[in-house]
Design an enzyme around this catalytic site. Structure first.
Site, short mmCIF file in Angstrom:
data_model
loop_
_atom_site.label_atom_id
_atom_site.label_comp_id
_atom_site.label_asym_id
_atom_site.label_seq_id
_atom_site.Cartn_x
_atom_site.Cartn_y
_atom_site.Cartn_z
N HIS A 168 1.08 -1.15 0.05
CA HIS A 168 -0.06 -0.08 -0.03
C HIS A 168 0.96 1.23 -0.02
CE1 HIS A 168 -3.49 2.48 0.74
NE2 HIS A 168 -2.69 3.00 1.38
N CYS A 169 0.65 2.02 -1.20
CA CYS A 169 1.70 2.98 -1.02
C CYS A 169 0.85 4.37 -0.76
CB CYS A 169 2.10 3.07 -2.80
SG CYS A 169 3.13 4.59 -2.96
N PRO A 170 1.36 5.14 0.15
CA PRO A 170 0.48 6.41 0.64
C PRO A 170 0.53 7.50 -0.27
CG PRO A 170 2.41 6.02 2.06
CD PRO A 170 2.19 4.76 1.32
N GLY A 173 -1.75 7.05 -2.99
CA GLY A 173 -3.07 7.00 -2.23
C GLY A 173 -3.89 6.01 -2.69
N ASN A 174 -3.17 4.76 -2.87
CA ASN A 174 -3.88 3.42 -3.24
C ASN A 174 -3.08 2.57 -2.94
OD1 ASN A 174 -5.72 1.87 -4.15
ND2 ASN A 174 -5.95 2.93 -6.45
#
Length: 386
Positions: A168-170, A173-174
């Protein structure tokens, strides 16, 4: 009288999907709820490129080559397109089991494991699956009520099971999964090239400005010093942003290039799935770097299984009040008639208006006639007698 009117309201499936996601544009855009760092990513990219195009590009296009801003614009547009494609797309979310499906899976598990005595821990819910002569374990997800496919994992932030889950890559944002990993890799690759490009030409710009400034001082033109210093301050700001971004983005690109060459995910690398104590070989690797890169980056993209814009119809009933209007002859009794005749004539007319098709057997009991009873005189008969 009241009339019930049933109206059907169109509801899309994305409005009822579980998980912690946000949807925009009628379900076409899908993102995580935590989007603050994604906005920071947009601000850093747009701000740095805006300063570069506003100050350095115009000077470098005149002094060196007009191809410098063109190539920078191509890199910028490609990086923004891949970023938005990664952030706004479905990463490969697996739908949760329906109640009937979940009950059937529970029955299968109970039939396989048998009854567990009280006080004992039930055995783990795992199924063995063979891929390229390697045994792969399919784990049961207690949230989604399904056995996850190979390489899938449950994201704790989005609360969804994602197929070929990477991480999960902040910053985007997804989640990054099977359906958007190639766009994520192209984004960090193009962003690395853009960062190196801007960083390099910023240094060239500062060097040329310093030479121009020294030449202006030796020539006695000291009026240009204030403008040159203000432009140099903005350029130094861009250099600092690119310098701190360069190491993280370029390092991340190198790490994912290594994973693509091995056909491996970040989740598998962190858990040590193929490099642990058992030394199990990666069953998904083709043993060839070119084949692995082609499969990950150029393979067929599976369609989304969520059907976010599918239609769910729900009926809503609303009551609408209405009244039956009467003519003036039914509202006002005739003054020339007696009280008994006026009331009888009013009741006869009301029956004729409200239920003209009612037969003799369907009338109320007090209005029905027996075989020997005389008929009730009508209104016209009463008027003729008077």
């Amino acid at each position: 009288m009241s009339v019930m009117v049933a109206r059907k309201k169109v509801v899309r499936k994305w409005e009822k999907l579980p998980g912690r996601n946000t949807f925009c544009c009628d379900g076409r855009i899908m993102m995580a709820r935590q989007k603050g760092i994604f906005y920071l990513t947009l601000f850093l990219i747009l701000g740095t490129c805006a300063l570069f195009f506003a100050f350095e590009c115009r000077y470098l296009a005149v002094q060196l080559s007009p191809a410098i801003p063109v190539f920078a614009a191509v890199l910028f547009l490609f990086a923004m397109a891949t970023l938005l494609r990664t952030s706004f797309s479905d990463p490969g979310v697996i739908p949760r089991a329906l109640p009937d499906e979940a009950a059937f899976i529970e029955m299968e598990i109970e039939a396989t494991n048998g009854t567990v005595p009280q006080g004992q821990r039930p055995p783990p819910r795992i199924k063995n699956f063979q891929i390229n002569n390697q045994i792969v374990k399919l784990k049961y997800c207690y949230t989604c009520k399904i056995f996850r496919p190979p390489r899938a994992s449950h994201c704790s932030i989005c609360d969804n099971c994602v197929e070929r889950f990477d991480h999960h890559c902040p910053w985007v944002g997804n989640c990054v999964g099977k359906r958007n990993y190639r766009y994520f890799y192209l984004f960090i690759l193009s962003l690395s090239l853009l960062t190196i490009y801007i960083f390099t030409f910023n240094i060239v710009y500062v060097a040329l400005k310093k030479l121009e400034f020294l030449g202006a001082i030796t020539g006695g033109l000291g009026l240009l010093s204030g403008c040159s210093q203000s432009l140099t301050v903005l350029t130094v700001l861009e250099v600092l942003i690119c310098f701190f971004t360069l190491w993280s983005v370029v390092g991340l690109t190198g790490f994912h290039t290594f994973l693509v060459a091995l056909n491996q995910t970040t989740n598998e690398d962190i858990k040590g799935s193929w490099t642990g104590k058992n030394r199990v070989q990666n069953p998904y690797s083709h043993g060839n770097i070119v084949k692995n890169c082609c499969e990950v980056l150029c393979g067929p993209l599976p369609p989304s299984v969520l059907d976010r814009r599918g239609i769910l119809q729900q009926e809503e009933s609303t009551a609408q009040e209405g009244s039956c209007s009467r003519g003036p002859s039914t509202q006002e009794p005739l003054a020339t008639q007696g009280s008994g005749q006026a009331q009888e004539a009013h009741s006869v007319l009301f029956l004729q208006v409200s239920a003209p098709s009612v037969s003799n057997t369907e009338m109320p009991e007090e209005k029905q006639r027996t075989p020997g009873e005389l008929p009730v005189p009508s209104l016209n008969t009463g008027r003729a007698e008077h």
